[in-house]
Write a protein that holds these residues in place. Structure first.
Motif, PDB file in Angstrom:
ATOM      1  N   VAL A 296      -7.701 -11.136  -8.210  1.00 41.83           N
ATOM      2  CA  VAL A 296      -7.729 -10.635  -9.598  1.00 41.83           C
ATOM      3  C   VAL A 296      -9.091 -10.604  -9.896  1.00 41.83           C
ATOM      4  N   GLU A 297      -9.880 -11.892  -9.742  1.00 39.57           N
ATOM      5  CA  GLU A 297     -11.418 -11.544 -10.143  1.00 39.57           C
ATOM      6  C   GLU A 297     -12.340 -10.650  -9.234  1.00 39.57           C
ATOM      7  N   THR A 298     -12.031 -10.303  -7.965  1.00 41.81           N
ATOM      8  CA  THR A 298     -12.500  -9.325  -7.043  1.00 41.81           C
ATOM      9  C   THR A 298     -12.176  -8.085  -7.535  1.00 41.81           C
ATOM     10  N   LEU A 299     -10.952  -7.784  -7.857  1.00 42.78           N
ATOM     11  CA  LEU A 299     -10.471  -6.608  -8.374  1.00 42.78           C
ATOM     12  C   LEU A 299     -11.131  -6.168  -9.835  1.00 42.78           C
ATOM     13  N   ARG A 300     -11.249  -7.244 -10.741  1.00 38.04           N
ATOM     14  CA  ARG A 300     -11.862  -6.840 -11.876  1.00 38.04           C
ATOM     15  C   ARG A 300     -13.341  -6.587 -11.728  1.00 38.04           C
ATOM     16  N   LYS A 301     -14.189  -7.239 -10.737  1.00 39.84           N
ATOM     17  CA  LYS A 301     -15.515  -6.724 -10.424  1.00 39.84           C
ATOM     18  C   LYS A 301     -15.751  -5.499  -9.905  1.00 39.84           C
ATOM     19  N   LEU A 302     -14.665  -5.290  -8.970  1.00 39.28           N
ATOM     20  CA  LEU A 302     -14.655  -3.782  -8.495  1.00 39.28           C
ATOM     21  C   LEU A 302     -14.563  -2.743  -9.533  1.00 39.28           C
ATOM     22  N   ASN A 303     -13.578  -3.049 -10.322  1.00 46.27           N
ATOM     23  CA  ASN A 303     -13.260  -1.913 -11.501  1.00 46.27           C
ATOM     24  C   ASN A 303     -14.430  -1.723 -12.324  1.00 46.27           C
ATOM     25  N   ARG A 304     -15.405  -2.790 -12.504  1.00 43.30           N
ATOM     26  CA  ARG A 304     -16.307  -2.886 -13.439  1.00 43.30           C
ATOM     27  C   ARG A 304     -17.333  -2.122 -12.835  1.00 43.30           C
TER      28      ARG A 304
ATOM     29  N   LEU B  71     -14.886  -0.336   5.027  1.00 47.83           N
ATOM     30  CA  LEU B  71     -14.091   0.580   5.141  1.00 47.83           C
ATOM     31  C   LEU B  71     -12.537   0.039   5.159  1.00 47.83           C
ATOM     32  N   ARG B  72     -12.635  -0.784   5.837  1.00 44.59           N
ATOM     33  CA  ARG B  72     -11.202  -1.627   5.960  1.00 44.59           C
ATOM     34  C   ARG B  72     -10.738  -2.140   4.438  1.00 44.59           C
ATOM     35  N   PHE B  73     -11.670  -2.684   3.689  1.00 44.59           N
ATOM     36  CA  PHE B  73     -11.389  -2.868   2.294  1.00 44.59           C
ATOM     37  C   PHE B  73     -10.679  -1.837   1.613  1.00 44.59           C
ATOM     38  N   GLY B  74     -11.401  -0.652   1.572  1.00 39.45           N
ATOM     39  CA  GLY B  74     -11.080   0.355   0.812  1.00 39.45           C
ATOM     40  C   GLY B  74      -9.717   0.981   1.200  1.00 39.45           C
ATOM     41  N   PHE B  75      -9.795   1.108   2.693  1.00 39.73           N
ATOM     42  CA  PHE B  75      -8.385   1.586   3.265  1.00 39.73           C
ATOM     43  C   PHE B  75      -7.293   0.662   2.466  1.00 39.73           C
ATOM     44  N   LEU B  76      -7.185  -0.417   2.605  1.00 36.93           N
ATOM     45  CA  LEU B  76      -6.345  -1.412   2.300  1.00 36.93           C
ATOM     46  C   LEU B  76      -6.065  -1.381   0.743  1.00 36.93           C
ATOM     47  N   ILE B  77      -7.140  -1.423   0.077  1.00 40.18           N
ATOM     48  CA  ILE B  77      -6.731  -1.222  -1.300  1.00 40.18           C
ATOM     49  C   ILE B  77      -5.958   0.008  -1.700  1.00 40.18           C
ATOM     50  N   HIS B  78      -6.432   0.992  -1.204  1.00 36.21           N
ATOM     51  CA  HIS B  78      -5.456   2.384  -1.406  1.00 36.21           C
ATOM     52  C   HIS B  78      -4.393   2.347  -0.787  1.00 36.21           C
ATOM     53  N   ASP B  79      -4.080   1.695   0.425  1.00 41.29           N
ATOM     54  CA  ASP B  79      -2.774   1.808   1.079  1.00 41.29           C
ATOM     55  C   ASP B  79      -1.834   0.821   0.336  1.00 41.29           C
ATOM     56  N   ALA B  80      -2.357  -0.556  -0.110  1.00 38.00           N
ATOM     57  CA  ALA B  80      -1.464  -1.363  -0.891  1.00 38.00           C
ATOM     58  C   ALA B  80      -1.121  -0.662  -2.321  1.00 38.00           C
ATOM     59  N   ALA B  81      -2.059   0.007  -3.044  1.00 43.10           N
ATOM     60  CA  ALA B  81      -1.584   0.612  -4.157  1.00 43.10           C
ATOM     61  C   ALA B  81      -0.680   1.771  -4.121  1.00 43.10           C
ATOM     62  N   ARG B  82      -0.541   2.444  -3.133  1.00 34.66           N
ATOM     63  CA  ARG B  82       0.058   3.684  -2.515  1.00 34.66           C
ATOM     64  C   ARG B  82       1.645   2.879  -2.682  1.00 34.66           C
ATOM     65  N   MET B  83       1.598   1.686  -1.675  1.00 32.91           N
ATOM     66  CA  MET B  83       2.994   1.177  -1.422  1.00 32.91           C
ATOM     67  C   MET B  83       3.526   0.497  -2.541  1.00 32.91           C
ATOM     68  N   ARG B  84       2.792  -0.068  -3.447  1.00 34.16           N
ATOM     69  CA  ARG B  84       3.267  -0.613  -4.766  1.00 34.16           C
ATOM     70  C   ARG B  84       3.811   0.459  -5.716  1.00 34.16           C
ATOM     71  N   ARG B  85       2.905   1.618  -5.584  1.00 32.32           N
ATOM     72  CA  ARG B  85       3.536   2.937  -6.569  1.00 32.32           C
ATOM     73  C   ARG B  85       4.970   3.308  -6.019  1.00 32.32           C
ATOM     74  N   THR B  86       5.110   3.197  -4.623  1.00 36.03           N
ATOM     75  CA  THR B  86       6.276   3.945  -4.180  1.00 36.03           C
ATOM     76  C   THR B  86       7.598   2.764  -4.433  1.00 36.03           C
ATOM     77  N   VAL B  87       7.362   1.458  -4.230  1.00 39.87           N
ATOM     78  CA  VAL B  87       8.163   0.647  -4.733  1.00 39.87           C
ATOM     79  C   VAL B  87       8.716   0.339  -6.118  1.00 39.87           C
ATOM     80  N   ILE B  88       7.562   0.532  -6.950  1.00 32.68           N
ATOM     81  CA  ILE B  88       7.813   0.432  -8.434  1.00 32.68           C
ATOM     82  C   ILE B  88       8.480   1.602  -8.944  1.00 32.68           C
TER      83      ILE B  88
END
Length: 172
Positions: free
Chosen positions: A151-159, A28-45
């Motif tokens: 990066v490798e973990t996220l590639r596997k996750l995306n796959r 659960l923490r993993f999914g939340f942290l991915i979502h939260d990091a992506a949201r914050m990065r979008r805001t910063v970008i």
């Protein structure tokens, strides 16, 4: 790995800094942290790109085109996983500010190909530099191996997510 403590105790435990959590809470923490990091990065970008007068969606389209300039609108929509109508409006706005231009395909004038203009290339160059600077700050405190492993973990996750999506769509 996390030490097991039985079943989930809810989001309060999953989101805490307690590392003595169950595997379920860790997931659960993993999914939340991915979502939260992506949201914050979008805001910063979004903030970083404001001086370029380009939205994140426009920047995304320019980034795709920078790898394969001259795509058809249909191919670009497929590459970006966007609807053709949505992409058409996005390209209209980029064309209005002089960053891309539509040209007829030489072999079939019904098909329009999208090309980046000189102004679009200038913006892409600035986007790249601003993104690198932002990423350097974002990755502060991480060594090269940590970044590589992530990066490798996220590639596997995306796959896995693409396979899950394909199975879900095929059931509909």
């Amino acid at each position: 790995m996390a030490e097991k403590q039985g079943s989930s105790k809810g989001y309060d435990v999953a989101l805490s800094n307690d590392f003595q959590i169950s595997d379920e809470d860790l997931k659960l923490r993993f999914g939340f942290l991915i979502h939260d990091a992506a949201r914050m990065r979008r805001t910063v970008i979004d903030e970083v790109f404001k001086p370029l007068r380009v939205t994140r969606s426009q920047a995304w389209a320019l980034a795709f085109l920078s790898r394969r300039d001259g795509l058809t609108q249909s191919d670009l929509a497929d590459d970006m996983s966007l609807g053709k109508v949505t992409l058409s409006g996005l390209i209209d706005r980029l064309e209005d500010v002089g960053m891309v231009e539509r040209r007829p395909d030489p072999s079939d004038r019904r098909i329009k190909r999208i090309f980046i203009t000189k102004e679009g290339r200038r913006v892409i160059k600035e986007m790249r530099q601003l993104t690198l600077e932002c990423n350097d700050k974002m990755l502060e405190g991480l060594d090269a191996q940590e970044v590589f492993n992530t990066v490798e973990t996220l590639r596997k996750l995306n796959r896995n997510l693409k396979a899950l999506k394909a199975r879900t769509v095929s059931r509909d």
